[in-house]
Design a protein around this motif. Structure first.
Motif, PDB file in Angstrom:
ATOM      1  N   LEU A 480       0.822  -1.195   0.000  1.00 14.59           N
ATOM      2  CA  LEU A 480       0.000   0.000   0.000  1.00 14.59           C
ATOM      3  C   LEU A 480       0.864   1.255   0.000  1.00 14.59           C
ATOM      4  N   VAL A 481       0.487   2.224  -0.839  1.00  5.37           N
ATOM      5  CA  VAL A 481       1.027   3.581  -0.766  1.00  5.37           C
ATOM      6  C   VAL A 481      -0.153   4.494  -0.474  1.00  5.37           C
ATOM      7  N   SER A 482      -0.094   5.244   0.616  1.00  5.15           N
ATOM      8  CA  SER A 482      -1.213   6.112   0.971  1.00  5.15           C
ATOM      9  C   SER A 482      -0.747   7.270   1.823  1.00  5.15           C
ATOM     10  N   HIS A 483      -1.415   8.447   1.623  1.00  6.31           N
ATOM     11  CA  HIS A 483      -1.159   9.605   2.487  1.00  6.31           C
ATOM     12  C   HIS A 483      -2.089   9.604   3.693  1.00  6.31           C
ATOM     13  N   ASP A 484      -2.932   8.577   3.809  1.00  5.36           N
ATOM     14  CA  ASP A 484      -3.919   8.490   4.881  1.00  5.36           C
ATOM     15  C   ASP A 484      -3.342   7.690   6.052  1.00  5.36           C
ATOM     16  N   PRO A 485      -2.934   8.347   7.147  1.00  5.65           N
ATOM     17  CA  PRO A 485      -2.330   7.617   8.271  1.00  5.65           C
ATOM     18  C   PRO A 485      -3.259   6.576   8.875  1.00  5.65           C
ATOM     19  N   TYR A 486      -4.570   6.860   8.890  1.00  6.01           N
ATOM     20  CA  TYR A 486      -5.521   5.898   9.463  1.00  6.01           C
ATOM     21  C   TYR A 486      -5.512   4.598   8.665  1.00  6.01           C
ATOM     22  N   LEU A 487      -5.506   4.717   7.331  1.00  6.54           N
ATOM     23  CA  LEU A 487      -5.482   3.529   6.480  1.00  6.54           C
ATOM     24  C   LEU A 487      -4.202   2.737   6.696  1.00  6.54           C
ATOM     25  N   VAL A 488      -3.073   3.435   6.798  1.00  2.62           N
ATOM     26  CA  VAL A 488      -1.789   2.760   7.013  1.00  2.62           C
ATOM     27  C   VAL A 488      -1.792   2.032   8.355  1.00  2.62           C
ATOM     28  N   ASN A 489      -2.228   2.732   9.399  1.00  2.92           N
ATOM     29  CA  ASN A 489      -2.252   2.104  10.731  1.00  2.92           C
ATOM     30  C   ASN A 489      -3.218   0.933  10.793  1.00  2.92           C
ATOM     31  N   ALA A 490      -4.367   1.061  10.097  1.00  2.98           N
ATOM     32  CA  ALA A 490      -5.400   0.029  10.187  1.00  2.98           C
ATOM     33  C   ALA A 490      -5.075  -1.203   9.356  1.00  2.98           C
ATOM     34  N   CYS A 491      -4.313  -1.022   8.259  1.00  2.00           N
ATOM     35  CA  CYS A 491      -4.122  -2.129   7.312  1.00  2.00           C
ATOM     36  C   CYS A 491      -2.716  -2.730   7.320  1.00  2.00           C
ATOM     37  N   ALA A 492      -1.725  -1.959   7.676  1.00  2.10           N
ATOM     38  CA  ALA A 492      -0.339  -2.434   7.521  1.00  2.10           C
ATOM     39  C   ALA A 492       0.238  -2.922   8.844  1.00  2.10           C
ATOM     40  N   ASP A 493       0.919  -4.056   8.778  1.00  2.98           N
ATOM     41  CA  ASP A 493       1.647  -4.514   9.958  1.00  2.98           C
ATOM     42  C   ASP A 493       3.157  -4.494   9.726  1.00  2.98           C
ATOM     43  N   ARG A 494       3.566  -4.098   8.504  1.00  2.00           N
ATOM     44  CA  ARG A 494       4.990  -3.909   8.207  1.00  2.00           C
ATOM     45  C   ARG A 494       5.154  -2.621   7.413  1.00  2.00           C
ATOM     46  N   LEU A 495       6.264  -1.938   7.624  1.00  2.00           N
ATOM     47  CA  LEU A 495       6.562  -0.702   6.910  1.00  2.00           C
ATOM     48  C   LEU A 495       7.873  -0.855   6.155  1.00  2.00           C
ATOM     49  N   TRP A 496       7.860  -0.471   4.883  1.00  2.00           N
ATOM     50  CA  TRP A 496       9.085  -0.418   4.089  1.00  2.00           C
ATOM     51  C   TRP A 496       9.360   1.041   3.764  1.00  2.00           C
ATOM     52  N   LEU A 497      10.608   1.462   3.969  1.00  2.00           N
ATOM     53  CA  LEU A 497      10.994   2.846   3.707  1.00  2.00           C
ATOM     54  C   LEU A 497      11.731   2.933   2.378  1.00  2.00           C
ATOM     55  N   VAL A 498      11.179   3.692   1.450  1.00  2.00           N
ATOM     56  CA  VAL A 498      11.800   3.921   0.138  1.00  2.00           C
ATOM     57  C   VAL A 498      12.533   5.246   0.203  1.00  2.00           C
ATOM     58  N   SER A 499      13.860   5.196   0.250  1.00  2.00           N
ATOM     59  CA  SER A 499      14.674   6.415   0.356  1.00  2.00           C
ATOM     60  C   SER A 499      16.107   6.091  -0.040  1.00  2.00           C
ATOM     61  N   ASP A 500      16.835   7.126  -0.373  1.00  2.00           N
ATOM     62  CA  ASP A 500      18.257   6.985  -0.720  1.00  2.00           C
ATOM     63  C   ASP A 500      18.485   5.939  -1.803  1.00  2.00           C
ATOM     64  N   GLY A 501      17.555   5.827  -2.757  1.00  2.00           N
ATOM     65  CA  GLY A 501      17.736   4.960  -3.906  1.00  2.00           C
ATOM     66  C   GLY A 501      17.516   3.484  -3.649  1.00  2.00           C
ATOM     67  N   SER A 502      16.851   3.134  -2.524  1.00  2.00           N
ATOM     68  CA  SER A 502      16.593   1.724  -2.256  1.00  2.00           C
ATOM     69  C   SER A 502      15.346   1.584  -1.391  1.00  2.00           C
ATOM     70  N   CYS A 503      15.022   0.359  -1.015  1.00  2.00           N
ATOM     71  CA  CYS A 503      13.855   0.094  -0.168  1.00  2.00           C
ATOM     72  C   CYS A 503      14.261  -0.916   0.890  1.00  2.00           C
TER      73      CYS A 503
END
Length: 630
Positions: A480-503
């Motif tokens: 999931l990619v979303s600007h909605d914090p509620y959706l992220v908190n409610a649906c995701a149990d893992r977070l991947w950070l895309v930055s500095d040219g990698s994930c």
């Protein structure tokens, strides 16, 4: 104060706003909610005068200003920082007038007013707002024509935030933002010193910012105290109470009616029966509050596959012959994964989704996946792939030409399309309905992985809640990619950070990520300040860096003296300004000697300008001393 009295508005013969009244006090932060099509944006357009009411009245204080984000994105060769600065019309007008004014009294008035509105700090404030919305220092100096439509709308948002109207109207302000900018905006609006009326379907935003909720339903506006969660609780309680009262009254009516039916034709009871019949006629029926029909839909369960269903080993991806956007990708996806991608816009989140969906090939490394794996990709522009002239049924049959009408209806029913909605043309569907139809098309193959890129952009609050529930029941993987914090908190149990040219995996929750962003921004501001002051050259080696710090400490006595002198100068100028203000406040000063009065006003303007310069010098000296002694 904003007062709306008996407001009415019709469109195409249909009453959209019906005798609505509401009063909003100065400084209140108000969330305006209601289903898509309820009339929220129409209400805004009535407030701003873009539409004219069929009845009723809208009044605001005589000295209050109202502002909203420009409907069209700015364009041209003007730098972003200059576009935002120009949004403060009063400041821009005063600065222009100060270049040509010759009357000492007017000059004094101009500089006094500029000081009152904080004109000396305007550039720094504008830069802070732009930075919060995702524009670094270099981007702020580029022309607006360099940016795409979504980024231009961010500039339009920055402009109205900088203008700081007394009543700020915001219609879905997070729609063009990534999660990082949305989190910044949430904090900014929470501390906004004036009135806000906010249309949003972002539950977190409606919980953090408003202290009042206006619910627009069936043409009526009802005001609730508190945030969105409090509104939901209050509304549920009101519905339960109304339902209980309606049930009690129905039982009472039934009892009376039975008495009437039994005795109305008996002479001995006729008078009592007639009395109870009149009681029934006088009894005002209590209507149970009709809660809007809840939206529900169900995602199809995919066939079970052994883990992992997809892995990447040292993969990279990019566009054309350009350098890769992402590299060193070592990732694994299982069917029970619920993953949200974090990272600012432009870092490569959509690129990663396109690679996973097979729309971009990996350049290096190896991506392994099950032969039976199916992937459903909901892109940001997914609604554009729907045919406006199709109905929901024909849209499905275009993908499944061998299906019967009944099979298409059964599939659509799982996504909330029942009866006539299945036969409604796409052009007549709401944004939320189009999003559900697009999702229904994507799920025809019962995907094992759902890739969702901003899926809530067109969904109202109920549709978002329905999506959360559907994803919770779904048996496949979700990325999931979303600007909605509620959706992220409610649906995701893992977070991947895309930055500095990698994930890479982010070990923490959304609150920890928010804290990380705040820390990074503080460090960026500190680095920019150091670079401007020339106190640290990034190219210096460690030895030179240590020598520079030692030299700075050796010079701290000089800096301390400079800071002390600057502080004394500020105190001296402030004392002189107080004396002049005292004389100007003395009625005896307003005699026949006009020249003396003009001279005092000119002196006040000069002193005010000198004080601003002295305060700037004092702050710079204090910061230099702090850096040298850190």
């Amino acid at each position: 104060m904003l007062t709306v009295t008996n407001l009415e508005y019709r469109i195409g013969g249909r009453v959209l706003i019906d005798n609505a009244s509401v009063q909003i006090s100065d400084g209140h932060k108000v969330g305006l909610i209601g289903r898509n099509g309820a009339g929220k944006t129409t209400f805004f357009n009535l407030l701003t005068g873009r539409l004219h009411a069929d009845g009723g009245e809208i009044t605001i204080g005589t000295r209050e200003s109202m502002g909203t984000v420009a409907q069209e994105a700015p364009d041209g060769d003007t730098a972003l920082i200059d576009i935002v600065l120009a949004a403060d019309k009063e400041r821009a007008s005063l600065l222009a007038e100060s270049e040509t004014a010759t009357d000492p009294e007017r000059i004094a008035e101009i500089h006094t007013r500029l000081a009152d509105i904080g004109a000396h700090s305007a550039t720094a404030r504008a830069a802070t707002i732009l930075a919060g919305l995702g524009f670094d220092e270099a981007a702020q100096m580029r022309p607006i024509s360099d940016f795409s439509g979504g980024w231009k709308m961010r500039v339009a948002l920055a402009a109205i935030l900088f203008a700081e109207p007394d009543i700020l109207l915001l219609d879905e302000p997070t729609n063009h933002l990534d999660l990082e900018a949305a989190l910044w905006l949430e904090g900014y609006l929470a501390s906004y010193p004036k009135t806000i009326i906010l249309i949003s379907h972002d539950r977190e935003l409606l919980n953090k910012v408003p202290n009042r909720i206006l619910h627009l339903e069936n043409g009526k506006i009802t005001q609730y105290t508190g945030n969105y969660d409090r509104f939901e609780q209050t509304k549920r309680e009101a519905e339960a109470l109304a339902a209980a009262q309606a049930a009690k009254q129905a039982a009472q009516r039934e009892h009376i009616q039975k008495f009437v039916d039994r005795f109305r034709y008996k002479a001995s009871k006729a008078r009592q029966a007639q009395s109870r019949l009149k009681m029934l006629e006088r009894m005002e029926p209590i209507m149970a509050l009709s809660s809007e029909r809840a939206i529900t839909f169900q995602l199809p369960d995919p066939e079970e596959l052994p883990p992992p269903i997809l892995t990447m080993d040292q993969c990279s991806v990019g566009y054309g012959d350009n350098p890769p956007i992402l590299k060193d990708l070592n990732l694994r996806i299982d069917m029970d994964d619920r993953i949200a991608l974090l990272g600012a816009n432009g870092n490569g989140k959509t690129t990663l989704l396109r690679m996973l969906a097979g729309r971009l090939a990996n350049r290096d490394g190896e991506m392994r996946k099950s032969n039976k794996l199916t992937i459903g990709y909901f892109a940001q522009n997914q609604l554009d792939e729907l045919e406006a002239h199709h109905t929901a049924i024909t849209q499905i049959l275009a993908h499944r030409p061998k299906w019967t009408d009944r099979e298409a209806r059964t599939h659509l029913g799982a996504f909330g399309f029942v009866q006539d909605k299945a036969e409604t043309k796409v052009s007549s569907l709401s944004g939320g309905e189009k999003a559900r139809l697009a999702l229904a098309c994507i799920c025809l193959d019962k995907p094992h992985i759902l890739l969702l890129d901003e899926p809530t952009n067109h969904l109202d609050m109920d549709s978002r809640q329905a999506l959360v529930q559907a994803l919770g029941d779904y048996q496949g993987a979700v990325i999931l990619v979303s600007h909605d914090p509620y959706l992220v908190n409610a649906c995701a149990d893992r977070l991947w950070l895309v930055s500095d040219g990698s994930c890479r995996s982010f070990d923490g929750d959304l609150e920890e990520y928010k804290s990380l962003l705040l820390q990074q921004r503080r460090e960026e501001r500190r680095a920019q300040k150091q670079q401007k002051q020339g106190e640290k050259d990034p190219a210096q080696n460690k030895k030179q860096d240590r020598k520079a710090r030692a030299d700075a400490r050796a010079n701290s006595a000089h800096l301390r003296k400079a800071a002390k002198q600057a502080e004394k100068q500020v105190e001296k100028l402030q004392s002189e300004i107080d004396l002049v203000n005292a004389k100007l406040a003395d009625p005896d000063s307003y005699g026949n000697d006009t020249g003396k009065l003009i001279a005092m006003n000119k002196k006040l303007a000069d002193l005010t300008r000198d004080l601003e310069d002295a305060e700037t010098a004092w702050l710079e000296a204090a910061e230099a001393l702090e850096e040298a002694t850190a």
